[in-house]
Design a protein around this motif. Structure first.
Motif, PDB file in Angstrom:
ATOM      1  N   ASP A 135       0.843  -1.196   0.000  1.00 45.46           N
ATOM      2  CA  ASP A 135       0.000   0.000   0.000  1.00 45.46           C
ATOM      3  C   ASP A 135       0.881   1.251   0.000  1.00 45.46           C
ATOM      4  OD1 ASP A 135      -2.224  -1.593   0.098  1.00 45.46           O
ATOM      5  OD2 ASP A 135      -3.159  -0.511   1.752  1.00 45.46           O
ATOM      6  N   SER A 136       0.325   2.345  -0.487  1.00 47.55           N
ATOM      7  CA  SER A 136       1.043   3.611  -0.475  1.00 47.55           C
ATOM      8  C   SER A 136       1.317   4.049   0.960  1.00 47.55           C
ATOM      9  CB  SER A 136       0.219   4.684  -1.188  1.00 47.55           C
ATOM     10  OG  SER A 136       0.801   5.961  -0.988  1.00 47.55           O
ATOM     11  N   ARG A 137       2.513   4.582   1.170  1.00 49.64           N
ATOM     12  CA  ARG A 137       2.880   5.061   2.494  1.00 49.64           C
ATOM     13  C   ARG A 137       2.601   6.543   2.666  1.00 49.64           C
ATOM     14  NH1 ARG A 137       8.508   1.569   2.297  1.00 49.64           N
ATOM     15  NH2 ARG A 137       7.522  -0.468   2.635  1.00 49.64           N
ATOM     16  N   LYS A 138       1.945   7.127   1.681  1.00 51.28           N
ATOM     17  CA  LYS A 138       1.631   8.553   1.748  1.00 51.28           C
ATOM     18  C   LYS A 138       0.752   8.866   2.953  1.00 51.28           C
ATOM     19  CE  LYS A 138      -0.323  12.361  -0.974  1.00 51.28           C
ATOM     20  NZ  LYS A 138      -1.253  12.824   0.060  1.00 51.28           N
ATOM     21  N   ILE A 139      -0.120   7.936   3.320  1.00 49.28           N
ATOM     22  CA  ILE A 139      -1.015   8.167   4.453  1.00 49.28           C
ATOM     23  C   ILE A 139      -0.215   8.419   5.732  1.00 49.28           C
ATOM     24  CG2 ILE A 139      -1.261   5.709   5.033  1.00 49.28           C
ATOM     25  CD1 ILE A 139      -4.158   6.260   5.752  1.00 49.28           C
ATOM     26  N   LEU A 140       0.945   7.778   5.867  1.00 53.49           N
ATOM     27  CA  LEU A 140       1.776   8.002   7.050  1.00 53.49           C
ATOM     28  C   LEU A 140       2.357   9.408   7.048  1.00 53.49           C
ATOM     29  CD1 LEU A 140       3.715   4.609   7.328  1.00 53.49           C
ATOM     30  CD2 LEU A 140       1.589   5.282   8.475  1.00 53.49           C
ATOM     31  N   ASP A 141       2.791   9.859   5.880  1.00 54.01           N
ATOM     32  CA  ASP A 141       3.340  11.212   5.790  1.00 54.01           C
ATOM     33  C   ASP A 141       2.265  12.260   6.041  1.00 54.01           C
ATOM     34  OD1 ASP A 141       5.885  10.222   5.173  1.00 54.01           O
ATOM     35  OD2 ASP A 141       5.401  10.103   3.031  1.00 54.01           O
ATOM     36  N   ASP A 142       1.073  12.028   5.474  1.00 53.78           N
ATOM     37  CA  ASP A 142      -0.031  12.970   5.687  1.00 53.78           C
ATOM     38  C   ASP A 142      -0.422  13.025   7.162  1.00 53.78           C
ATOM     39  OD1 ASP A 142      -0.051  13.428   2.979  1.00 53.78           O
ATOM     40  OD2 ASP A 142      -1.815  12.181   2.567  1.00 53.78           O
ATOM     41  N   GLU A 143      -0.446  11.849   7.803  1.00 52.10           N
ATOM     42  CA  GLU A 143      -0.843  11.806   9.211  1.00 52.10           C
ATOM     43  C   GLU A 143       0.231  12.441  10.102  1.00 52.10           C
ATOM     44  OE1 GLU A 143      -3.610  10.487  12.357  1.00 52.10           O
ATOM     45  OE2 GLU A 143      -3.578  11.436  10.382  1.00 52.10           O
ATOM     46  N   LEU A 144       1.486  12.204   9.773  1.00 45.91           N
ATOM     47  CA  LEU A 144       2.559  12.796  10.574  1.00 45.91           C
ATOM     48  C   LEU A 144       2.482  14.318  10.531  1.00 45.91           C
ATOM     49  CD1 LEU A 144       5.069  12.258  12.289  1.00 45.91           C
ATOM     50  CD2 LEU A 144       6.428  12.320  10.176  1.00 45.91           C
ATOM     51  N   GLU A 145       2.237  14.870   9.365  1.00 44.92           N
ATOM     52  CA  GLU A 145       2.097  16.323   9.251  1.00 44.92           C
ATOM     53  C   GLU A 145       0.900  16.811  10.066  1.00 44.92           C
ATOM     54  OE1 GLU A 145       1.349  19.794   5.832  1.00 44.92           O
ATOM     55  OE2 GLU A 145       1.597  17.695   5.236  1.00 44.92           O
ATOM     56  N   ALA A 146      -0.216  16.073   9.993  1.00 41.21           N
ATOM     57  CA  ALA A 146      -1.442  16.499  10.683  1.00 41.21           C
ATOM     58  C   ALA A 146      -1.300  16.405  12.200  1.00 41.21           C
ATOM     59  CB  ALA A 146      -2.635  15.668  10.208  1.00 41.21           C
ATOM     60  N   VAL A 147      -0.679  15.335  12.710  1.00 40.76           N
ATOM     61  CA  VAL A 147      -0.557  15.202  14.170  1.00 40.76           C
ATOM     62  C   VAL A 147       0.378  16.257  14.738  1.00 40.76           C
ATOM     63  CG1 VAL A 147      -1.157  12.749  14.223  1.00 40.76           C
ATOM     64  CG2 VAL A 147       1.246  13.415  14.017  1.00 40.76           C
ATOM     65  N   HIS A 148       1.409  16.599  14.003  1.00 39.24           N
ATOM     66  CA  HIS A 148       2.306  17.659  14.473  1.00 39.24           C
ATOM     67  C   HIS A 148       1.565  18.992  14.528  1.00 39.24           C
ATOM     68  CE1 HIS A 148       6.354  15.455  13.463  1.00 39.24           C
ATOM     69  NE2 HIS A 148       5.697  14.919  14.484  1.00 39.24           N
ATOM     70  N   LYS A 149       0.731  19.290  13.515  1.00 40.58           N
ATOM     71  CA  LYS A 149      -0.070  20.513  13.523  1.00 40.58           C
ATOM     72  C   LYS A 149      -1.062  20.500  14.684  1.00 40.58           C
ATOM     73  CE  LYS A 149      -1.698  21.809   9.485  1.00 40.58           C
ATOM     74  NZ  LYS A 149      -2.266  21.658   8.117  1.00 40.58           N
ATOM     75  N   ALA A 150      -1.511  19.294  15.073  1.00 46.46           N
ATOM     76  CA  ALA A 150      -2.468  19.172  16.176  1.00 46.46           C
ATOM     77  C   ALA A 150      -1.792  19.241  17.540  1.00 46.46           C
ATOM     78  CB  ALA A 150      -3.260  17.868  16.053  1.00 46.46           C
ATOM     79  N   GLY A 151      -0.477  19.387  17.568  1.00 48.58           N
ATOM     80  CA  GLY A 151       0.234  19.551  18.830  1.00 48.58           C
ATOM     81  C   GLY A 151       0.923  18.308  19.340  1.00 48.58           C
TER      82      GLY A 151
END
Length: 524
Positions: A135-151
């Motif tokens: 599966d594409s690992r893009k979801i991990l990169d997208d989630e990492l960016e989002a969780v960092h923005k969420a604090g």
């Protein structure tokens, strides 16, 4: 809710003794009456009692006898509905508040365990989110960016999950997650609630719930609670018909417990990303030389009441697990639970829409019931005490999330389709086709009848029309229950309600003549 004979048992049910509480015998008064003795209800009762409020908790089954006893008890700020999706639906501030509240819930549970000296196997550990092979690992990169923005800035990408037996490839590591034994935790909460003057009554089904200047809850057996406020914490509200039930959907989820050698799988929480996804943890059973680990693996979800293929789903879970963990010695547990999925990913906690201002609800666990239930305790305590809470708006049961409209439409169209069962043929043509220990729907003219043949061969009949909004229930052969495919109400084999939103038993039918001339039981 009531425990039904013949249902599956979780590892928690087999490894904890939950004390019985008496039924409500008379009229009592309290500052707050809480309906439901699961994680949300008991957390709310504990925190209110700690504030000096008099509380009464009611449940028609044992403490934790509903979905809390069927959870896998992950304590997480790594949420099932990815942070990039929460950011899309609720904005950056909404995602940040979701992260803050779930983190606070884990901290609150840890503080309660220490303060009250609750022996419930609480521990902090890492959690890992990984993708399936190829599966594409893009979801991990997208989630990492989002969780960092969420604090959640301490989350990091790592090369792999710490399994020696299987290489998952890259994963996100969520530090300082938690796990515990949910029934031992609720038993400890119950002890603390009573020490603080709280009263807990089980075997007490709330038949009528009314708010107003003096809220009132009537129960089977004639007991009545009057209170300044009422909290309905019954997994899904049993005190309204529509307000919440169009905004969330009931899903059945499946769990296996595989016996493995002690210490053979690193103690952590694990989740992958498909839909439905898989979730894992480790529980140690026994002591000393007799101790071993149980690898708890869940997934294979489907809409409640819309499939009856548990063996197929357990087989899929076992194949998935054995492919990754060759040390498995056997499958010791198989059970299921019900998850309420809100259309926008966050629970509904607060004042019940279209109701009196002193009636509160907690529902929509979205697969994160232990933390959502604890958030409910914190938030509802603040609301009842007229204190400001920054999470109030994101969990407001009256909220309308316009960006979740496609999911809202999809789920409600799915419900509309279920009403065609009113006009289609039954499962079988005759009760003679029903084997002992099984149930089926039979058509009699324009009526649908839910027929159960018990292990002794006796027939029990009830109307197949759900008492919530009139869908036709379906037989669940794993749990020996009648499940509603519209909004997730469930009844035991004899028609007694065990799960809302329905709040009364399936209606009785007139006795029918069987092929051999004997009357059939109405299933009292």
């Amino acid at each position: 809710m009531r425990k039904s004979f013949g249902q599956s048992r979780s590892v928690w049910m087999d490894t904890a003794e939950v004390p019985l509480e008496p039924a409500l015998p008379e009229r009592v008064n309290a500052d707050v009456c809480i309906v439901g003795a699961g994680i949300a209800g008991m957390s709310t009762a504990y925190l209110l009692a700690r504030e000096g409020k008099s509380v009464v908790v009611l449940d028609d089954g044992p403490i934790g006898g509903g979905m809390t006893g069927r959870t896998t008890a992950h304590l997480v700020n790594a949420l099932d509905d990815r942070y990039f999706e929460l950011e899309r639906l609720h904005g950056e501030e909404g995602a940040r508040l979701a992260a803050e509240s779930h983190t606070a819930a884990i901290n609150a549970i840890e503080a309660i365990v220490k303060r009250e000296a609750i022996k419930c196997e609480f521990e902090r550990l890492d959690g890992y989110l990984f993708v399936p092979p190829h599966d594409s690992r893009k979801i991990l990169d997208d989630e990492l960016e989002a969780v960092h923005k969420a604090g959640l800035t301490d989350i990091e990408k790592v090369e792999r999950v710490p399994w020696g037996s299987y290489d998952t490839g890259p994963a996100l590591r969520f530090p300082r997650q938690g796990q515990l034994h949910p029934l031992k935790y609720l038993t400890g909460l119950a002890k603390s609630i009573k020490e603080k003057g709280g009263r807990i009554y089980t075997q007490s089904h709330a038949t009528e719930i009314e708010g107003g200047k003096q809220a009132r809850v009537e129960t089977t057996g004639g007991g009545v609670v009057t209170a300044g406020a009422v909290v309905v914490a019954t997994n899904t509200p049993v005190n309204d018909l529509m307000a919440i039930h169009t905004k969330q959907a009931a899903y059945q989820t499946y769990v296996i417990g595989a016996r493995i050698p002690l210490g053979s799988v690193a103690r952590a929480l694990y989740w992958d990303t498909p839909d439905p996804y898989h979730y894992l943890r480790v529980e140690t059973v026994g002591k000393g030389a007799n101790a071993y680990d149980v690898l708890i693996v869940g997934g294979e979800d489907h809409k409640t009441g819309q499939q009856d293929d548990a063996n197929k789903r357990f087989a899929a879970l076992e194949r998935w697990t054995r492919h990754r963990f060759s040390m498995i010695e056997g499958i010791e547990y198989r059970w299921s639970g019900e998850v309420m999925e809100p259309v926008d990913g966050l629970a509904f906690i607060g004042r019940n829409p279209l109701d009196a201002k002193n009636v509160f609800i907690a529902t929509g666990d979205s697969g994160n019931g232990m933390t959502h239930g604890t958030i409910a305790g914190i938030l509802l305590t603040d609301l009842i005490l007229d204190r400001r809470n920054p999470w109030e708006s994101i969990y407001d049961p009256s909220r309308i999330t316009l960006k979740a409209l496609p999911e809202f439409v999809k789920e409600n169209l799915n419900v509309a389709v279920q009403y065609t069962d009113l006009i289609v043929a039954g499962d079988v043509e005759s009760v003679d086709e029903i084997k002992p220990g099984a149930g089926a729907i039979i058509s009699r003219g324009l009526s649908k009848v839910a027929v159960y043949r018990d292990p002794r061969g006796e027939i029990h009949e009830r109307s197949a029309v759900c008492r919530h909004l009139g869908c036709i229930v379906n037989w669940n052969s794993l749990e020996n229950t009648w499940d509603c495919p519209c909004h997730g109400s469930r009844y035991d084999a004899l028609g007694k309600v065990i799960q809302g939103p329905a709040n009364s038993d399936l209606a009785e039918t007139e006795p029918e003549q069987s092929a051999n001339g004997k009357h059939q039981s109405a299933g009292r």
